[in-house]
Write a protein that holds these residues in place. Structure first.
Motif, PDB file in Angstrom:
ATOM      1  N   GLY A 272     -22.122  20.880  57.397  1.00 49.73           N
ATOM      2  CA  GLY A 272     -21.859  20.927  58.693  1.00 49.73           C
ATOM      3  C   GLY A 272     -19.587  21.635  59.007  1.00 49.73           C
ATOM      4  N   SER A 273     -19.049  22.296  57.909  1.00 48.82           N
ATOM      5  CA  SER A 273     -17.993  22.149  57.993  1.00 48.82           C
ATOM      6  C   SER A 273     -17.553  23.698  58.321  1.00 48.82           C
ATOM      7  CB  SER A 273     -17.126  22.030  56.570  1.00 48.82           C
ATOM      8  OG  SER A 273     -17.519  22.405  55.350  1.00 48.82           O
ATOM      9  N   VAL A 274     -16.774  24.305  59.393  1.00 51.14           N
ATOM     10  CA  VAL A 274     -16.362  25.129  58.721  1.00 51.14           C
ATOM     11  C   VAL A 274     -15.179  25.944  57.673  1.00 51.14           C
ATOM     12  CG1 VAL A 274     -14.882  27.036  60.630  1.00 51.14           C
ATOM     13  CG2 VAL A 274     -16.862  25.166  61.270  1.00 51.14           C
ATOM     14  N   GLN A 275     -15.219  26.646  57.251  1.00 47.82           N
ATOM     15  CA  GLN A 275     -14.034  27.293  56.817  1.00 47.82           C
ATOM     16  C   GLN A 275     -12.901  28.660  56.622  1.00 47.82           C
ATOM     17  OE1 GLN A 275     -17.262  27.636  55.263  1.00 47.82           O
ATOM     18  NE2 GLN A 275     -17.610  25.183  55.450  1.00 47.82           N
ATOM     19  N   VAL A 276     -12.014  28.201  56.340  1.00 54.83           N
ATOM     20  CA  VAL A 276     -11.168  29.665  56.620  1.00 54.83           C
ATOM     21  C   VAL A 276     -10.610  29.796  55.312  1.00 54.83           C
ATOM     22  CG1 VAL A 276      -8.835  30.441  57.794  1.00 54.83           C
ATOM     23  CG2 VAL A 276     -10.426  28.893  59.139  1.00 54.83           C
ATOM     24  N   TRP A 277     -10.551  30.790  55.157  1.00 55.41           N
ATOM     25  CA  TRP A 277     -10.552  31.811  54.038  1.00 55.41           C
ATOM     26  C   TRP A 277      -9.385  32.495  54.326  1.00 55.41           C
ATOM     27  CZ3 TRP A 277     -13.157  29.647  49.613  1.00 55.41           C
ATOM     28  CH2 TRP A 277     -14.833  29.472  50.042  1.00 55.41           C
ATOM     29  N   ASP A 278      -8.549  32.855  53.090  1.00 55.68           N
ATOM     30  CA  ASP A 278      -7.391  34.025  52.581  1.00 55.68           C
ATOM     31  C   ASP A 278      -7.806  35.213  51.425  1.00 55.68           C
ATOM     32  OD1 ASP A 278      -5.040  35.401  52.382  1.00 55.68           O
ATOM     33  OD2 ASP A 278      -3.389  34.228  52.964  1.00 55.68           O
ATOM     34  N   VAL A 279      -8.403  35.630  51.825  1.00 56.91           N
ATOM     35  CA  VAL A 279      -8.847  36.477  50.539  1.00 56.91           C
ATOM     36  C   VAL A 279      -7.298  37.134  49.810  1.00 56.91           C
ATOM     37  CG1 VAL A 279      -9.912  39.346  50.450  1.00 56.91           C
ATOM     38  CG2 VAL A 279     -11.007  37.872  52.240  1.00 56.91           C
ATOM     39  N   ALA A 280      -5.752  37.254  50.983  1.00 55.70           N
ATOM     40  CA  ALA A 280      -4.963  37.570  49.555  1.00 55.70           C
ATOM     41  C   ALA A 280      -4.426  36.871  49.174  1.00 55.70           C
ATOM     42  CB  ALA A 280      -3.764  38.195  51.154  1.00 55.70           C
ATOM     43  N   GLN A 281      -4.548  35.573  49.067  1.00 55.94           N
ATOM     44  CA  GLN A 281      -4.648  33.966  48.041  1.00 55.94           C
ATOM     45  C   GLN A 281      -5.536  33.016  48.546  1.00 55.94           C
ATOM     46  OE1 GLN A 281      -0.636  31.810  50.066  1.00 55.94           O
ATOM     47  NE2 GLN A 281       0.549  34.243  49.598  1.00 55.94           N
ATOM     48  N   PRO A 282      -6.733  33.434  47.823  1.00 58.66           N
ATOM     49  CA  PRO A 282      -8.103  33.142  47.600  1.00 58.66           C
ATOM     50  C   PRO A 282      -8.270  30.921  48.227  1.00 58.66           C
ATOM     51  CG  PRO A 282      -8.504  34.731  46.529  1.00 58.66           C
ATOM     52  CD  PRO A 282      -6.817  34.825  46.392  1.00 58.66           C
TER      53      PRO A 282
END
Length: 305
Positions: free
Chosen positions: A83-93
């Motif tokens: 039920g959650s939404v994740q925001v990922w920074d691929v440069a700083q995983p």
């Protein structure tokens, strides 16, 4: 040339091409067909020598959809079975926290849920900006209009396609009884702001003109099982691709004929994810429950010399 990437123990649910780099892909996947286990976000590069894994990022529940940021080449968002939404920074995983707005409000994302609501998010805030209610069943997809700021469409198990204005979050502006069965997917035409397509468990694809939504303007029939995802071509206004639980991907030109231009059969399980490459005309990417991601140029989309 057709290339494949193996995802051992992971079943593909969604694949998207980076809007910045045509060689970079993201694939959301789940263990055990999404019923149990964790999820993995794969970031991969397509090179002349083959497909190369850039990084893989795990979440403690299945990942079912993914979208790239429209204003930062390193940022992605995923939707999970918890039920959650994740925001990922691929440069700083790392995890900060699904469709990304393509118009002026390009910090905004949508999440569609089994709780029968759609939520709008700003990635800089931890709480949703608005919640949209009205569907009477599971919401399978929500997609921003690429033309009209603040407008999006959604489809649901209640058999309807709905079009919303974010300035009026309490009621859909248009409600269309779109199919005889649950509606699993929708997409906007890149060349006509009034044209949408829907795909359903009734095996059909229908085209809708929002100026006269009482009747579909076209119907495409051919899949043997539910249509799980469809995408309009970014290069040809009347061309779209669809994937299905019948293990196939099909290419259509709804202005030329009502049967597929081409049927692609390179999977042995449900095909869930599908995307066009914005940077390379004619290239498609798909992913399946058979643990494979495929990159290829369908013959029907290959430009003439």
């Amino acid at each position: 040339m057709e290339q494949s990437f193996q995802m051992p123990g992971r079943h593909g649910y969604s694949v998207r091409v980076s809007p910045y780099f045509g060689h970079r892909l993201a694939c959301a996947s789940s263990q055990y067909y999404g019923i149990a286990g964790c999820g993995t976000l794969f970031i991969i590069d397509v090179t002349p020598e083959g497909i190369v894994l850039v990084t893989s990022l795990d979440w403690n529940d299945g990942l079912f959809d993914v979208a790239w940021s429209e204003n930062n080449e390193h940022i992605l968002v995923t939707g999970s079975g918890d039920g959650s939404v994740q925001v990922w920074d691929v440069a700083q995983p790392r995890v900060y926290g699904i469709d990304w707005s393509q118009t002026r409000d390009n910090d905004l994302i949508l999440s569609a849920s089994w709780d029968q609501t759609i939520k709008m998010w700003d990635i800089m805030r931890s709480e949703s900006l608005a919640s949209f209610s009205g569907h009477e069943h599971v919401i399978y997809s929500a997609a921003w209009s690429p033309h009209i700021p603040g407008c999006f469409a959604s489809v649901s198990g209640d058999h309807t396609l709905r079009v919303w204005d974010t300035k009026k979050p309490y009621m859909a502006q248009i409600v269309i009884p779109a199919h005889e069965g649950e509606v699993l997917t929708c997409d906007w035409c890149k060349y006509d702001q009034n044209l949408l397509a829907t795909g359903s468990v009734d095996c059909g694809i229908r085209l809708w003109d929002l100026r006269n939504p009482r009747q579909h303007v076209s119907q495409l029939v051919g899949h043997g099982y539910a249509v799980r995802r469809l995408k309009f071509s970014p290069f040809q206004g009347s061309v779209l691709a669809s994937c299905s639980y019948d293990f196939t991907v099909r290419i259509w030109d709804f202005k030329r004929q009502k049967v597929p231009l081409e049927i692609i059969e390179h999977h042995t399980e449900f095909v869930y994810g599908l995307d066009f490459n914005l940077h390379l005309p004619g290239q498609l990417i798909d992913c399946s429950w058979d643990e494979k991601l495929m990159v290829y140029m369908p013959k029907s989309l290959t430009p003439l010399p």
